[in-house]
Scaffold this active site. Structure first.
Site, mmCIF file in Angstrom:
data_model
loop_
_atom_site.group_PDB
_atom_site.id
_atom_site.type_symbol
_atom_site.label_atom_id
_atom_site.label_comp_id
_atom_site.label_asym_id
_atom_site.label_seq_id
_atom_site.Cartn_x
_atom_site.Cartn_y
_atom_site.Cartn_z
ATOM 1 N N LYS A 170 0.869 -1.185 0.000
ATOM 2 C CA LYS A 170 0.000 0.000 0.000
ATOM 3 C C LYS A 170 0.904 1.233 0.000
ATOM 4 O O LYS A 170 1.434 1.634 1.030
ATOM 5 C CB LYS A 170 -0.861 -0.018 1.285
ATOM 6 C CG LYS A 170 -2.185 0.683 1.207
ATOM 7 C CD LYS A 170 -2.156 2.146 0.873
ATOM 8 C CE LYS A 170 -1.861 3.085 2.016
ATOM 9 N NZ LYS A 170 -1.765 4.493 1.574
ATOM 10 N N GLY A 223 6.607 6.053 8.017
ATOM 11 C CA GLY A 223 5.730 7.218 7.895
ATOM 12 C C GLY A 223 5.823 8.046 9.159
ATOM 13 O O GLY A 223 6.844 8.030 9.864
ATOM 14 N N SER A 224 4.730 8.737 9.468
ATOM 15 C CA SER A 224 4.760 9.632 10.614
ATOM 16 C C SER A 224 4.676 8.854 11.925
ATOM 17 O O SER A 224 4.214 7.709 11.960
ATOM 18 C CB SER A 224 3.594 10.609 10.515
ATOM 19 O OG SER A 224 2.383 9.884 10.602
ATOM 20 N N GLY A 228 2.429 5.612 12.857
ATOM 21 C CA GLY A 228 3.190 4.462 13.365
ATOM 22 C C GLY A 228 2.601 3.928 14.662
ATOM 23 O O GLY A 228 2.474 2.713 14.865
ATOM 24 N N GLU A 248 9.304 2.628 11.091
ATOM 25 C CA GLU A 248 10.309 3.685 10.925
ATOM 26 C C GLU A 248 9.544 4.996 10.883
ATOM 27 O O GLU A 248 8.699 5.186 10.015
ATOM 28 C CB GLU A 248 11.109 3.505 9.627
ATOM 29 C CG GLU A 248 12.093 2.360 9.651
ATOM 30 C CD GLU A 248 13.189 2.498 10.699
ATOM 31 O OE1 GLU A 248 13.417 3.618 11.215
ATOM 32 O OE2 GLU A 248 13.805 1.476 11.021
ATOM 33 N N CYS A 282 13.602 11.608 6.516
ATOM 34 C CA CYS A 282 13.545 11.400 7.970
ATOM 35 C C CYS A 282 14.938 11.484 8.584
ATOM 36 O O CYS A 282 15.081 11.652 9.780
ATOM 37 C CB CYS A 282 12.858 10.083 8.312
ATOM 38 S SG CYS A 282 13.404 8.726 7.311
ATOM 39 N N GLN A 329 1.738 19.866 3.046
ATOM 40 C CA GLN A 329 3.089 19.888 3.617
ATOM 41 C C GLN A 329 3.639 21.312 3.611
ATOM 42 O O GLN A 329 4.285 21.738 4.575
ATOM 43 C CB GLN A 329 4.005 18.938 2.838
ATOM 44 C CG GLN A 329 5.408 18.833 3.401
ATOM 45 C CD GLN A 329 5.459 18.270 4.810
ATOM 46 O OE1 GLN A 329 4.878 17.246 5.108
ATOM 47 N NE2 GLN A 329 6.163 18.974 5.714
ATOM 48 N N GLU A 383 9.303 17.319 14.332
ATOM 49 C CA GLU A 383 9.779 17.135 12.958
ATOM 50 C C GLU A 383 8.980 18.045 12.023
ATOM 51 O O GLU A 383 7.761 17.984 11.982
ATOM 52 C CB GLU A 383 9.600 15.675 12.538
ATOM 53 C CG GLU A 383 10.219 15.389 11.192
ATOM 54 C CD GLU A 383 10.174 13.911 10.821
ATOM 55 O OE1 GLU A 383 9.103 13.299 10.963
ATOM 56 O OE2 GLU A 383 11.215 13.378 10.401
HETATM 57 P P1 ADP Z 1 3.512 10.632 5.451
HETATM 58 O O1 ADP Z 1 2.489 11.690 5.246
HETATM 59 O O2 ADP Z 1 4.834 11.123 5.929
HETATM 60 O O3 ADP Z 1 3.607 9.674 4.317
HETATM 61 P P2 ADP Z 1 1.707 9.117 7.133
HETATM 62 O O4 ADP Z 1 2.026 8.465 8.420
HETATM 63 O O5 ADP Z 1 0.572 10.045 7.067
HETATM 64 O O6 ADP Z 1 3.066 9.813 6.742
HETATM 65 O O7 ADP Z 1 1.505 8.033 6.005
HETATM 66 C C1 ADP Z 1 2.373 6.947 5.820
HETATM 67 C C2 ADP Z 1 1.616 5.811 5.189
HETATM 68 O O8 ADP Z 1 0.663 5.309 6.150
HETATM 69 C C3 ADP Z 1 0.803 6.187 3.956
HETATM 70 O O9 ADP Z 1 0.877 5.156 3.012
HETATM 71 C C4 ADP Z 1 -0.598 6.334 4.514
HETATM 72 O O10 ADP Z 1 -1.587 6.107 3.551
HETATM 73 C C5 ADP Z 1 -0.610 5.229 5.551
HETATM 74 N N1 ADP Z 1 -1.638 5.400 6.596
HETATM 75 C C6 ADP Z 1 -2.147 6.543 7.078
HETATM 76 N N2 ADP Z 1 -3.092 6.289 8.016
HETATM 77 C C7 ADP Z 1 -3.186 4.957 8.133
HETATM 78 C C8 ADP Z 1 -3.965 4.060 8.925
HETATM 79 N N3 ADP Z 1 -4.856 4.497 9.805
HETATM 80 N N4 ADP Z 1 -3.787 2.740 8.749
HETATM 81 C C9 ADP Z 1 -2.879 2.275 7.883
HETATM 82 N N5 ADP Z 1 -2.121 3.048 7.101
HETATM 83 C C10 ADP Z 1 -2.256 4.375 7.216
#
Ligand code: ADP
Length: 481
Positions: A170, A223-224, A228, A248, A282, A329, A383
Site C-alpha cells: 500500500k 511514515g509519521s 506508526g 520507521e 527522515c 506539507q 519534525e
Molecule cells: P507521510 O504523510 O509522511 O507519508 P503518514 O504516516 O501520514 O506519513 O503516512 C504513511 C503511510 O501510512 C501512507 O501510506 C498512509 O496512507 C498510511 N496510513 C495513514 N493512516 C493509516 C492508517 N490508519 N492505517 C494504515 N495506514 C495508514
C-alpha cells in the site's frame, strides 16, 4: 487509468485520484485507482494463497526474479527518475540516485535469497543436535510514505520476497506512479500470481485492512510517528495472533559542528543534510548544533551557500531544491516558520514560499535557516519535514553532545570535527541508530542496516543482512540421533 494489481490481475478501483506534479500543478501525471476495503481483502487472500507456492520456489528462482527487477530498474533509470521527480518533486540528480539505489537493493536481495541459512548448535544433551533455521513469516503488509517513492518500497518489497513471503503493498497516496511502475515490473518477473499485490488508496481504508486482517502476518511501516503508533495499536489489539510489526518514523537529527571542524566540510554536510530532497527526509539534519568558536563563520558561510542553491522545477537543469510535495506539507512548513519567529528564532535566510516560479504554479519554498534558537523550542523538538534548519549555539563539545541527545528521536546524528578523539567520543555517545562523522546525516548505503532508536523506530533494522530479522521467523529444532 492505472489499476491495482490483485491476484495477478489489473483491477480498476471504485474511484481514482489525479496525481499532481508539485513543480507545476497544472500537470497531471496520471489517474490512479483507489482500492476499496473488499479489494484490499482480495489482495490479502491472494497473497495468502500464493505464498506457499512462492516459498517452494528454489532460492535461485527467487534470486533470478529479483535480479530481473533490479536490472530493469537500472536500465530504465532515466525514465523512472523523470517520473519520480515529476510526481514527488525531488530534483532530478537525487531522483536518479534513488532509482539506482532501488535497483541495487533488488540485486542485493536477489543475492540474499541464496544466503538464507541457519545455525547448528551442540546440545547440552548427548546425541542431540540443535538446528536453527529461518522460515518466511507468510504475508507481509507494506505501508510506505511519499518521500522515497521507489527506494523505501524497494527496501521492504525485495527482502520480503527474497525470504519467501508474499506481499500486499500500500503506497502513499501522493506517489502512486512510482509504486505502479514497480508493480508493473514485478508483474512480469515470474512470480506466481498473487505473490505481489498493489493496492493503492487511503491509509485509513486500504492500510487499515492490512492492519486488521488476520491473514497478514507482518506489517512493515514507514511514515509519521502518529500513524506508526496507530499501526502498533492495531497490531497489539488484534484478537488471536498478533502480527509482527516494524516501524520507521520521525527524526529530529542533530549535526554537531565543533570548533576544529573543516568549515567547508561542515557547510557541505549541513547544506546536503538539511536541504537536499527539500529537507523531506527522515534523516535530514534539522538541528545544527555549533560551538562558539566557529559559530559566526559557520552561519556566514551557510547563508552565502544557501543563496547559491537553485530552487526550481524538479526536472529543470540546474535545480538543486525541488518544490515541497504538496499544499498540506507546504502549509505545515510555513506554520513552523511562523512558529520559529514567534518563539524568538532569528530568520537568517529564506522563509518565503513562492506560489509560482518561471510562470509555473507550484509548492516552492526557499531553504530556510533560523539562528539564535534553543533546543527546547518546538521548532527544535518537532519534525518539520521541510527545507528548514535551526542553528543552536553551544559553549563546547560537552554541551553539544548533551543537546544532540536531548530529543525524543534517535534516527541519525552527525559530527563534523578533525579530532579523532572527538569523532570517537561522539560516535560512541550519540544516541542514534546511525552516526555520521564528517558526512551528512542523510544518505546511507543500500546494503547497510538502517534504523533508529527512541521514538524514531520500533522493531528490527531494515536493509542489508539485518533485514532477515524481520522478514523471517526462527525455528529451533532438536534432533536426537
Ligand atoms: P507521510 O504523510 O509522511 O507519508 P503518514 O504516516 O501520514 O506519513 O503516512 C504513511 C503511510 O501510512 C501512507 O501510506 C498512509 O496512507 C498510511 N496510513 C495513514 N493512516 C493509516 C492508517 N490508519 N492505517 C494504515 N495506514 C495508514
Amino acid at each position: 487509468m492505472h489499476a491495482n494489481l490483485i491476484a495477478g490481475d489489473w483491477v480498476a478501483g471504485t474511484d481514482a485520484s489525479p496525481n499532481i506534479n508539485p513543480s507545476d500543478t497544472r500537470d497531471v501525471v496520471g489517474l490512479y485507482a483507489h482500492a476499496n476495503r473488499a479489494q484490499a481483502e482480495d489482495a490479502v487472500a491472494a497473497a495468502h494463497a500464493a505464498q506457499p507456492r512462492w516459498a517452494a520456489f528454489t532460492p535461485q528462482q527467487r534470486a533470478d526474479a529479483l535480479d530481473r527487477v533490479g536490472s530493469e530498474i537500472i536500465a530504465r533509470q532515466a525514465e523512472l527518475a523523470d517520473l519520480l521527480a515529476r510526481e514527488e518533486g525531488k530534483a532530478l540528480p537525487d531522483a536518479r540516485g534513488e532509482v539506482l539505489r532501488a535497483g541495487h537493493i533488488f540485486k542485493f536481495f536477489a543475492g540474499e535469497a541464496l544466503r538464507v541459512g541457519g545455525e547448528l548448535l551442540a546440545s547440552t544433551r548427548p546425541g542431540m543436535s540443535v538446528e536453527i533455521t529461518r522460515e518466511p513469516v507468510g504475508v507481509v503488509g507494506i505501508i510506505t510514505p511519499w518521500n522515497f517513492p521507489l527506494a523505501i518500497p524497494a527496501w521492504k518489497i525485495a527482502p520480503a520476497l527474497a525470504c519467501g513471503n508474499a506481499v500486499v503493498f500500500k503506497p502513499a497516496e501522493l506517489v502512486p506512479a512510482c509504486a505502479w511502475a514497480l508493480a508493473e515490473m514485478l508483474s512480469r518477473a515470474g512470480l506466481p500470481p498473487g505473490t505481489f499485490n498493489l493496492v493503492m488508496g487511503r491509509g485509513r481504508e486500504v492500510g487499515q485492512v492490512l492492519l486488521d486482517d488476520p491473514r497478514v502476518h507482518a506489517i512493515t511501516f514507514t511514515g509519521s510517528e502518529a500513524t506508526g503508533r496507530k499501526v502498533a495499536q492495531a497490531a497489539v489489539s488484534r484478537p488471536g495472533a498478533m502480527p509482527k510489526f516494524q516501524l520507521e518514523m520521525g527524526g529530529k537529527n542533530p549535526l554537531v559542528v565543533l570548533d576544529d571542524a573543516d568549515l567547508d566540510v561542515a557547510v557541505e554536510c549541513a547544506i546536503n543534510g538539511a536541504f537536499y530532497a527539500t529537507g523531506q527526509r527522515c534523516t535530514a539534519s534539522s538541528r545544527l548544533i555549533v560551538t562558539d568558536g566557529i559559530h559566526d563563520r559557520f552561519v556566514a558561510a551557510m547563508t552565502a551557500r544557501m543563496a547559491a542553491l537553485t530552487v526550481g522545477d524538479a526536472r529543470a537543469t540546474g535545480t538543486v531544491i525541488g518544490p515541497v510535495v504538496d499544499a498540506t506539507q507546504l502549509a505545515q512548513d510555513m506554520a513552523y516558520i511562523a512558529l520559529g519567529r514567534s518563539e524568538g528564532g532569528h530568520l537568517a535566510f529564506g522563509g518565503e514560499a513562492m506560489a509560482e516560479l518561471s510562470g509555473q504554479p507550484g509548492f516552492y519554498l526557499q531553504p530556510t535557516l533560523f539562528t539564535h534558537t534553543l533546543n527546547h523550542m518546538r521548532i527544535n523538538r518537532e519534525e518539520i519535514f521541510g527545507p528548514v534548519a535551526c542553528v543552536i549555539r553551544v559553549g563546547d563539545a560537552n554541551e553539544a553532545l548533551a543537546v544532540a541527545n536531548d530529543t525524543p528521536y534517535g534516527l541519525s546524528a552527525g559530527v563534523v570535527t578533525t579530532s579523532l578523539r572527538e569523532a570517537t567520543r561522539f560516535k560512541r555517545e550519540l544516541q542514534a541508530g546511525m552516526v555520521m562523522v564528517n558526512a551528512p546525516t542523510a544518505g546511507v548505503d543500500a546494503h547497510a542496516p538502517f534504523g533508529g532508536r527512541k521514538a524514531s523506530s520500533f522493531g528490527p533494522r531494515e536493509q542489508g543482512r539485518y533485514a532477515a530479522e524481520f522478514f523471517t521467523t526462527v525455528k529451533t529444532s532438536y534432533v536426537q540421533a
